[in-house]
Design an enzyme around this catalytic site. Structure first.
Site, PDB file in Angstrom:
ATOM      1  N   GLY A  15      36.150  -4.869  -7.891  1.00 49.12           N
ATOM      2  CA  GLY A  15      36.670  -3.586  -8.204  1.00 49.12           C
ATOM      3  C   GLY A  15      37.841  -3.082  -7.462  1.00 49.12           C
ATOM      4  O   GLY A  15      38.852  -2.577  -8.178  1.00 49.12           O
ATOM      5  N   LEU A  16      37.729  -3.212  -6.033  1.00 49.24           N
ATOM      6  CA  LEU A  16      38.647  -2.824  -5.316  1.00 49.24           C
ATOM      7  C   LEU A  16      40.000  -3.867  -5.563  1.00 49.24           C
ATOM      8  O   LEU A  16      41.262  -3.470  -5.665  1.00 49.24           O
ATOM      9  CB  LEU A  16      38.347  -2.829  -3.749  1.00 49.24           C
ATOM     10  CG  LEU A  16      39.478  -2.230  -2.723  1.00 49.24           C
ATOM     11  CD1 LEU A  16      39.959  -1.098  -3.227  1.00 49.24           C
ATOM     12  CD2 LEU A  16      38.696  -2.203  -1.614  1.00 49.24           C
ATOM     13  N   ASP A  35      39.314 -15.552  -5.916  1.00 49.90           N
ATOM     14  CA  ASP A  35      38.101 -15.019  -6.051  1.00 49.90           C
ATOM     15  C   ASP A  35      37.302 -16.095  -6.683  1.00 49.90           C
ATOM     16  O   ASP A  35      37.586 -17.114  -7.065  1.00 49.90           O
ATOM     17  CB  ASP A  35      38.095 -13.915  -7.276  1.00 49.90           C
ATOM     18  CG  ASP A  35      36.975 -12.965  -7.256  1.00 49.90           C
ATOM     19  OD1 ASP A  35      36.981 -11.847  -6.735  1.00 49.90           O
ATOM     20  OD2 ASP A  35      35.957 -13.303  -7.827  1.00 49.90           O
ATOM     21  N   ASP A  49      34.953 -20.376  -3.686  1.00 50.57           N
ATOM     22  CA  ASP A  49      33.701 -19.663  -3.114  1.00 50.57           C
ATOM     23  C   ASP A  49      34.428 -19.513  -1.436  1.00 50.57           C
ATOM     24  O   ASP A  49      34.834 -20.528  -0.731  1.00 50.57           O
ATOM     25  CB  ASP A  49      32.469 -20.298  -2.897  1.00 50.57           C
ATOM     26  CG  ASP A  49      31.285 -19.773  -2.159  1.00 50.57           C
ATOM     27  OD1 ASP A  49      31.464 -18.848  -1.680  1.00 50.57           O
ATOM     28  OD2 ASP A  49      30.248 -19.810  -2.829  1.00 50.57           O
ATOM     29  N   GLY A  71      33.678 -10.829  -0.997  1.00 46.18           N
ATOM     30  CA  GLY A  71      32.286 -10.666  -0.104  1.00 46.18           C
ATOM     31  C   GLY A  71      31.366  -9.786  -1.092  1.00 46.18           C
ATOM     32  O   GLY A  71      31.859  -9.272  -1.998  1.00 46.18           O
ATOM     33  N   SER A  73      29.474  -6.711  -1.693  1.00 47.04           N
ATOM     34  CA  SER A  73      29.992  -5.267  -1.319  1.00 47.04           C
ATOM     35  C   SER A  73      28.784  -4.149  -1.307  1.00 47.04           C
ATOM     36  O   SER A  73      29.120  -3.097  -1.549  1.00 47.04           O
ATOM     37  CB  SER A  73      31.026  -4.715  -2.526  1.00 47.04           C
ATOM     38  OG  SER A  73      30.633  -4.790  -3.636  1.00 47.04           O
ATOM     39  N   ASN A 110      32.306   2.249   6.077  1.00 43.71           N
ATOM     40  CA  ASN A 110      31.644   3.222   6.369  1.00 43.71           C
ATOM     41  C   ASN A 110      30.174   2.667   6.886  1.00 43.71           C
ATOM     42  O   ASN A 110      29.441   3.359   7.894  1.00 43.71           O
ATOM     43  CB  ASN A 110      31.581   4.513   5.666  1.00 43.71           C
ATOM     44  CG  ASN A 110      30.860   4.198   4.418  1.00 43.71           C
ATOM     45  OD1 ASN A 110      29.624   4.455   4.349  1.00 43.71           O
ATOM     46  ND2 ASN A 110      31.479   3.744   3.258  1.00 43.71           N
ATOM     47  N   TYR A 143      24.307  -5.482   4.753  1.00 37.83           N
ATOM     48  CA  TYR A 143      25.715  -5.620   4.414  1.00 37.83           C
ATOM     49  C   TYR A 143      26.685  -4.961   5.413  1.00 37.83           C
ATOM     50  O   TYR A 143      27.684  -5.283   6.040  1.00 37.83           O
ATOM     51  CB  TYR A 143      26.027  -4.854   3.291  1.00 37.83           C
ATOM     52  CG  TYR A 143      27.336  -4.172   2.791  1.00 37.83           C
ATOM     53  CD1 TYR A 143      28.396  -4.988   2.665  1.00 37.83           C
ATOM     54  CD2 TYR A 143      27.591  -2.631   2.949  1.00 37.83           C
ATOM     55  CE1 TYR A 143      29.480  -4.600   2.083  1.00 37.83           C
ATOM     56  CE2 TYR A 143      28.949  -2.320   2.753  1.00 37.83           C
ATOM     57  CZ  TYR A 143      29.863  -3.349   2.230  1.00 37.83           C
ATOM     58  OH  TYR A 143      31.054  -2.811   2.340  1.00 37.83           O
ATOM     59  N   ARG A 181      28.563  13.516  -1.478  1.00 33.01           N
ATOM     60  CA  ARG A 181      28.783  12.767  -0.312  1.00 33.01           C
ATOM     61  C   ARG A 181      30.172  12.213  -0.307  1.00 33.01           C
ATOM     62  O   ARG A 181      30.982  12.105   0.685  1.00 33.01           O
ATOM     63  CB  ARG A 181      27.714  11.802  -0.193  1.00 33.01           C
ATOM     64  CG  ARG A 181      28.217  10.849   0.972  1.00 33.01           C
ATOM     65  CD  ARG A 181      27.015   9.640   1.255  1.00 33.01           C
ATOM     66  NE  ARG A 181      27.385   8.651   2.017  1.00 33.01           N
ATOM     67  CZ  ARG A 181      27.986   7.627   1.467  1.00 33.01           C
ATOM     68  NH1 ARG A 181      28.271   7.364   0.441  1.00 33.01           N
ATOM     69  NH2 ARG A 181      28.277   6.629   2.520  1.00 33.01           N
TER      70      ARG A 181
END
Length: 274
Positions: A15-16, A35, A49, A71, A73, A110, A143, A181
Site C-alpha cells: 500500500g505505501l 517486492d 523475497d 515486510g 505491516s 508508531n 510487529y 485515533r
C-alpha cells in the site's frame, strides 16, 4: 547529501510502496522496485523475497540509497515476523554494507512505542506534552518488536560500519484518516513523499529516528527531528475530524484501545499461533 539518483524501493507493491512509487519520481529519483509480487507496468522490477540473501545482494548493486518498506505491516506469528521483518531487514543491511550503499531510509512504526500512553490535553498540545523521538521502545506486538529491532540494527550499522539510516516512525499513511485515533497520527501520501525526500537528502544523519506524521492539529508526537531533516509538512487531518468524531466520538480512557499510542494493538494479544 546530494539527491540520490537511483533508489531501491523495497515493498514497492504494498500500500505505501504503491503510493510512493507514484509520487517520488517527481523529486527526480529513478526507482528500482523490489517486492514479492510482480509490479504491473514494470517488467524490470525485482521479484524476490527479502529472505533470499542472494536476490537482495543483487538488488542493491549500483543504487545510491534504499527506501525500505518491505515486510509484514501488521501483527502475525513470531515465525513470520522473524523471517520477513527481522531476518529480511538484516539481509538488506548486510547487502547495503557490502555494496557500499551510504544510506537507508527505513519505515519504522508508531507500534515500536505502542504502549506509550497517549498525551492528554486540548489540541494543539504544547511542545512539552508531545512524545519525543527519545521515548523508549515499548512495542505492542511482534510487529512492533520487529520495528524496535530494525531501529537498533540501524544504530549498530551506523556505529560499526558508518552506514547511515533515517528510521521513520510512521503513523498511518492513507489517502485520508479513517478513525479518530488516526487524526493524531495521520501522514498524508504527499507529506510522506516530502518526508522521504528530506530523509534521503539531509546531511550527516548518522542514525536519526524521526516521527512521520502530517502537521495535524491533534498531533501526539514531536516532529522537530523530522523538520530538522528539511521536512515541511503541508497537510492536516483536521478537515476530517467532524465526520469521524460524529461517527466514533472523542477518545476516552474508559476504552482500553484509546489509552496508548498503539491503539487496539495494545489490547489484543497475538491471535496468531506458530
Amino acid at each position: 547529501m546530494p539527491a540520490p539518483r537511483t533508489v531501491l524501493l523495497t515493498g514497492a507493491a504494498g500500500g505505501l510502496g504503491t503510493l510512493m512509487r507514484e509520487l517520488l519520481p517527481a523529486y527526480g529519483y529513478r526507482l528500482r522496485l523490489l517486492d514479492l509480487r510482480p509490479i504491473p507496468g514494470d517488467p524490470d522490477a525485482v521479484v524476490a523475497d527479502m529472505a533470499d540473501e542472494k536476490a537482495v545482494r543483487h538488488a542493491v548493486q549500483g543504487v545510491d540509497a534504499i527506501i525500505h518498506l518491505a515486510g509484514i505491516s501488521q501483527e502475525s506469528t513470531f515465525a513470520r515476523i522473524l523471517r520477513a521483518n527481522i531476518e529480511g531487514t538484516h539481509h538488506l543491511y548486510e547487502a547495503a554494507r557490502e555494496a557500499g550503499v551510504p544510506r537507508i531510509v527505513a519505515a519504522s512504526s508508531n507500534h515500536a512505542i505502542g504502549f506509550t500512553p497517549r498525551p492528554h490535553g486540548p489540541s494543539p498540545l504544547p511542545a512539552a506534552s508531545l512524545i519525543p523521538t527519545t521515548a523508549p521502545h515499548r512495542p505492542d506486538t511482534f510487529y512492533g518488536l520487529s520495528k524496535c529491532f530494525a531501529e537498533d540494527l540501524a544504530q549498530l550499522y551506523w556505529d560499526l560500519h558508518g552506514l547511515e539510516t533515517v528510521s521513520l516512525r510512521i503513523g498511518s499513511c492513507f489517502a485520508e484518516p479513517t478513525s479518530v485515533r488516526m487524526l493524531s497520527l495521520w501522514l498524508s501520501p504527499a507529506d510522506c513523499a516530502r518526508l522521504l525526500h528530506a530523509a534521503l537528502t539531509a546531511e550527516h544523519v548518522g542514525h536519526t529516528v524521526a516521527h512521520g506524521s502530517s502537521a495535524n492539529t491533534r498531533l501526539w508526537w514531536d516532529l522537530s527531528t523530522a523538520r530538522a531533516l528539511g521536512y515541511a509538512p503541508q497537510d492536516d487531518s483536521e478537515p476530517y475530524a467532524a465526520q469521524l468524531l460524529a461517527q466514533e466520538g472523542e477518545l476516552s480512557d474508559d476504552n482500553p484501545a484509546h489509552t496508548h499510542v498503539g491503539g487496539h494493538y495494545c489490547t489484543e494479544p497475538s491471535r496468531y499461533e506458530d
